[in-house]
Design an enzyme around this catalytic site. Structure first.
Site, PDB file in Angstrom:
ATOM      1  N   GLY A 207      53.469  37.465  69.032  1.00  0.00           N
ATOM      2  CA  GLY A 207      52.157  37.864  68.495  1.00  0.00           C
ATOM      3  C   GLY A 207      51.433  38.781  69.473  1.00  0.00           C
ATOM      4  O   GLY A 207      51.455  38.538  70.675  1.00  0.00           O
TER       5      GLY A 207
ATOM      6  N   ARG B   1      59.256  39.692  66.305  1.00  0.00           N
ATOM      7  CA  ARG B   1      59.996  38.481  66.676  1.00  0.00           C
ATOM      8  C   ARG B   1      61.421  38.713  66.213  1.00  0.00           C
ATOM      9  O   ARG B   1      61.631  39.085  65.060  1.00  0.00           O
ATOM     10  CB  ARG B   1      59.373  37.256  65.997  1.00  0.00           C
ATOM     11  CG  ARG B   1      57.955  36.969  66.515  1.00  0.00           C
ATOM     12  CD  ARG B   1      57.380  35.698  65.936  1.00  0.00           C
ATOM     13  NE  ARG B   1      56.131  35.332  66.583  1.00  0.00           N
ATOM     14  CZ  ARG B   1      54.922  35.480  66.033  1.00  0.00           C
ATOM     15  NH1 ARG B   1      54.800  35.951  64.815  1.00  0.00           N
ATOM     16  NH2 ARG B   1      53.837  35.117  66.695  1.00  0.00           N
TER      17      ARG B   1
ATOM     18  N   ASP C 260      55.671  32.000  75.264  1.00  0.00           N
ATOM     19  CA  ASP C 260      56.772  31.170  75.776  1.00  0.00           C
ATOM     20  C   ASP C 260      58.153  31.567  75.241  1.00  0.00           C
ATOM     21  O   ASP C 260      59.127  31.596  75.987  1.00  0.00           O
ATOM     22  CB  ASP C 260      56.487  29.675  75.546  1.00  0.00           C
ATOM     23  CG  ASP C 260      56.118  29.354  74.109  1.00  0.00           C
ATOM     24  OD1 ASP C 260      56.071  30.278  73.272  1.00  0.00           O
ATOM     25  OD2 ASP C 260      55.870  28.164  73.822  1.00  0.00           O
TER      26      ASP C 260
ATOM     27  N   THR D  54      49.158  36.407  75.130  1.00  0.00           N
ATOM     28  CA  THR D  54      48.936  35.621  73.899  1.00  0.00           C
ATOM     29  C   THR D  54      47.475  35.185  73.854  1.00  0.00           C
ATOM     30  O   THR D  54      46.905  34.841  74.895  1.00  0.00           O
ATOM     31  CB  THR D  54      49.845  34.374  73.826  1.00  0.00           C
ATOM     32  OG1 THR D  54      49.353  33.515  72.782  1.00  0.00           O
ATOM     33  CG2 THR D  54      49.880  33.570  75.108  1.00  0.00           C
TER      34      THR D  54
ATOM     35  N   ASP E 231      46.530  32.520  72.576  1.00  0.00           N
ATOM     36  CA  ASP E 231      46.486  31.059  72.453  1.00  0.00           C
ATOM     37  C   ASP E 231      46.118  30.323  73.747  1.00  0.00           C
ATOM     38  O   ASP E 231      45.696  29.173  73.702  1.00  0.00           O
ATOM     39  CB  ASP E 231      47.839  30.525  71.962  1.00  0.00           C
ATOM     40  CG  ASP E 231      48.196  31.044  70.587  1.00  0.00           C
ATOM     41  OD1 ASP E 231      47.281  31.475  69.854  1.00  0.00           O
ATOM     42  OD2 ASP E 231      49.396  31.020  70.229  1.00  0.00           O
TER      43      ASP E 231
ATOM     44  N   ASP F 257      48.130  29.054  75.746  1.00  0.00           N
ATOM     45  CA  ASP F 257      48.937  27.826  75.658  1.00  0.00           C
ATOM     46  C   ASP F 257      50.046  27.765  76.711  1.00  0.00           C
ATOM     47  O   ASP F 257      51.014  27.018  76.540  1.00  0.00           O
ATOM     48  CB  ASP F 257      49.546  27.699  74.248  1.00  0.00           C
ATOM     49  CG  ASP F 257      50.436  28.882  73.884  1.00  0.00           C
ATOM     50  OD1 ASP F 257      50.408  29.908  74.605  1.00  0.00           O
ATOM     51  OD2 ASP F 257      51.161  28.786  72.889  1.00  0.00           O
TER      52      ASP F 257
ATOM     53  N   ARG G 220      47.988  27.994  67.636  1.00  0.00           N
ATOM     54  CA  ARG G 220      49.211  27.192  67.420  1.00  0.00           C
ATOM     55  C   ARG G 220      48.932  25.725  67.765  1.00  0.00           C
ATOM     56  O   ARG G 220      48.004  25.159  67.248  1.00  0.00           O
ATOM     57  CB  ARG G 220      50.376  27.752  68.257  1.00  0.00           C
ATOM     58  CG  ARG G 220      51.027  28.945  67.625  1.00  0.00           C
ATOM     59  CD  ARG G 220      52.413  29.154  68.149  1.00  0.00           C
ATOM     60  NE  ARG G 220      52.417  29.403  69.595  1.00  0.00           N
ATOM     61  CZ  ARG G 220      53.498  29.498  70.323  1.00  0.00           C
ATOM     62  NH1 ARG G 220      54.683  29.360  69.759  1.00  0.00           N
ATOM     63  NH2 ARG G 220      53.435  29.734  71.613  1.00  0.00           N
TER      64      ARG G 220
HETATM   65  O1  F6P Z   1      50.602  32.984  68.972  1.00  0.00           O
HETATM   66  C1  F6P Z   1      49.578  33.759  68.450  1.00  0.00           C
HETATM   67  C2  F6P Z   1      49.266  33.365  67.030  1.00  0.00           C
HETATM   68  O2  F6P Z   1      48.212  34.198  66.566  1.00  0.00           O
HETATM   69  C3  F6P Z   1      48.933  31.898  66.815  1.00  0.00           C
HETATM   70  O3  F6P Z   1      47.617  31.578  67.181  1.00  0.00           O
HETATM   71  C4  F6P Z   1      49.212  31.759  65.345  1.00  0.00           C
HETATM   72  O4  F6P Z   1      49.558  30.420  65.054  1.00  0.00           O
HETATM   73  C5  F6P Z   1      50.384  32.672  65.124  1.00  0.00           C
HETATM   74  O5  F6P Z   1      50.390  33.594  66.205  1.00  0.00           O
HETATM   75  C6  F6P Z   1      50.338  33.457  63.845  1.00  0.00           C
HETATM   76  O6  F6P Z   1      51.531  34.173  63.730  1.00  0.00           O
HETATM   77  P1  F6P Z   1      51.785  35.369  62.700  1.00  0.00           P
HETATM   78  O7  F6P Z   1      51.098  36.584  63.236  1.00  0.00           O
HETATM   79  O8  F6P Z   1      53.248  35.503  62.658  1.00  0.00           O
HETATM   80  O9  F6P Z   1      51.169  34.955  61.391  1.00  0.00           O
END
Ligand code: F6P
Length: 319
Positions: free
Chosen positions: A11, A72, A103, A125, A127, A129, A171
Site C-alpha cells: 500500500g 502487490r 512487513d 505504510t 498503519d 504497524d 489493518r
Molecule cells: O496497509 C495499508 C492499508 O491502507 C491498510 O490500512 C488497509 O487495511 C489496506 O492497506 C487496504 O488495502 P488496499 O489498498 O489493497 O485496499
C-alpha cells in the site's frame, strides 16, 4: 557499489516520494548510479527499470503517492519469481536495492538478500504497524487527514446531537485510531489491541448527554471491523442517533506532512549509507528520534509496540 535500485511496494503512503528522492540524491552525490523499479516486485520481475537522475526526483517531495507506482506481487511470493527478480537485477548491474514498504515487502527484501542482492528496507505504510520503529513513513500524514475529517464530522454531529462512529484504516493495528482519537477528542476509541465494553460506552454517552454534551465521537479501528454493529447498539441502547463514516483510502493520499518528509529523508539517506557500508537484509527505523537499523528477521519478530500509556491517557480524559 556502482548501481543501486529503489522500489516502493504494498500500500502506498505519503512520504514515499520523499524517501525515493533522498535515496537518489544521496547515492548520486556518492557517485552511485540509481535505477527506479516501477510497480514494486511485480515490475522488477518484468524488468520495468529506468535510470533516475537528480532531475527525475525534483518537485516530488511534496507529492503523495509514489512516482514509482506500487503493487502487490503473487509471482514474487514463489521461489521462481524471486530468482527471476534476482536475475533481472544482475542483468541491470544492480548490486543493492532499497525497498520502501511494509512487513510483506520486508520479507521479500530478506529473501532477495539470501539470493545475493544487498537489500535495505524503509518502513512505508500509514498503519504504523511495524513494532521495531516508533513511526512509519506516512503515519503522521494519515493522522492529519483523519483529524481534518473528524473536525468536520464533529460540526455536523453536534448540530444533530448525534453520535459519529468513524472507522479508520490500520489493518490489525489500532495506532491510527488511537492517535487520531486522542487528538480529535474522541469519547471512545475501539481498537483490536483492547477489549471493549459496550455497556460502558453507552453509559458514558448517556452521562455526557445529561451534562449537555452535543456530540459523541467513537473512533473504531478497521481491525475491529464492527462499526455498523456498534452504531446500531448505540442507537438501540441510548436512543441517540448514530452515523457511520468509513474514511477509507482518502487516508492514504495527500501531501506529506513535514514530519513525514523529514522522516523519509533521514531514512532514505541512511539506507544508502548502509549499502555503502556493505550491509544487507536490514531495515531502517526511528527510536527516540534517532535513526536506527536492525536485521530484517529480528525486526519482524518484534511484537506489538501498543502504547498502553497513551491509551490510558485517552481513556482518562475522554468523557
Ligand atoms: O496497509 C495499508 C492499508 O491502507 C491498510 O490500512 C488497509 O487495511 C489496506 O492497506 C487496504 O488495502 P488496499 O489498498 O489493497 O485496499
Amino acid at each position: 557499489m556502482k548501481t543501486i535500485g529503489v522500489l516502493t511496494s504494498g500500500g502506498d503512503s505519503p512520504g514515499m516520494n520523499a524517501a525515493i528522492r533522498a535515496v537518489v540524491r544521496t547515492a548520486l552525490q556518492n557517485n552511485i548510479r540509481v535505477v527506479g523499479i516501477q510497480r514494486g516486485y511485480s515490475g522488477l520481475i518484468n524488468g520495468e527499470i529506468t535510470e533516475l537522475t537528480r532531475d527525475s526526483v525534483s518537485d516530488i517531495i511534496q507529492r503523495g503517492g509514489t512516482i514509482l507506482k506500487t503493487a502487490r506481487s503473487n509471482t514474487f511470493r514463489t521461489e521462481e519469481g524471486r530468482r527471476r527478480a534476482a536475475d533481472v537485477l544482475k542483468v541491470f548491474g544492480v548490486e543493492g536495492l532499497v525497498v520502501v514498504g511494509g512487513d510483506g515487502s520486508f520479507m521479500g527484501a530478506k529473501l532477495l538478500s539470501d539470493l545475493g542482492v544487498a537489500t535495505i528496507g524503509l518502513p512505508g505504510t500509514i498503519d504504523n504497524d511495524l513494532a521495531y520503529t516508533d513511526y512509519t513513513i506516512g503515519f503522521d500524514t494519515a493522522l492529519n487527514t483523519v483529524i481534518d475529517a473528524v473536525n468536520k464530522l464533529k460540526d455536523t454531529s453536534s448540530s444533530h446531537e448525534r453520535a459519529s462512529v468513524v472507522e479508520v484504516m490500520g489493518r490489525n493495528c489500532g495506532d491510527i485510531a488511537l492517535y487520531s482519537g486522542l487528538a480529535g477528542g474522541a469519547e471512545s476509541i475501539i481498537l483490536p489491541e483492547k477489549p471493549f465494553d459496550m455497556d460502558e460506552l453507552c453509559r458514558g454517552i448517556l452521562e455526557g448527554k445529561m451534562r449537555g454534551k452535543l456530540h459523541n465521537l467513537i473512533m473504531v479501528a478497521e481491525g475491529v471491523g464492527k462499526a455498523e454493529e456498534i452504531a446500531k447498539k448505540i442507537e438501540d441502547i441510548t436512543g441517540i442517533e448514530a452515523r457511520v463514516t468509513k474514511l477509507g483510502h482518502i487516508q492514504r493520499g495527500g501531501s506529506p506532512t513535514v514530519a513525514d518528509r523529514v522522516l523519509a529523508t533521514r531514512m532514505g539517506y541512511r539506507a544508502v549509507e548502509l549499502l555503502r557500508e556493505g550491509k544487507s537484509a536490514r531495515v531502517v527505523g526511528i527510536k527516540n528520534n534517532k535513526i536506527i537499523d536492525l536485521d530484517i528477521t529480528e525486526a519482524l519478530a518484534i511484537e506489538s509496540k501498543f502504547d498502553e500509556d497513551l491509551f490510558k491517557i485517552a481513556e482518562t480524559i475522554s468523557y
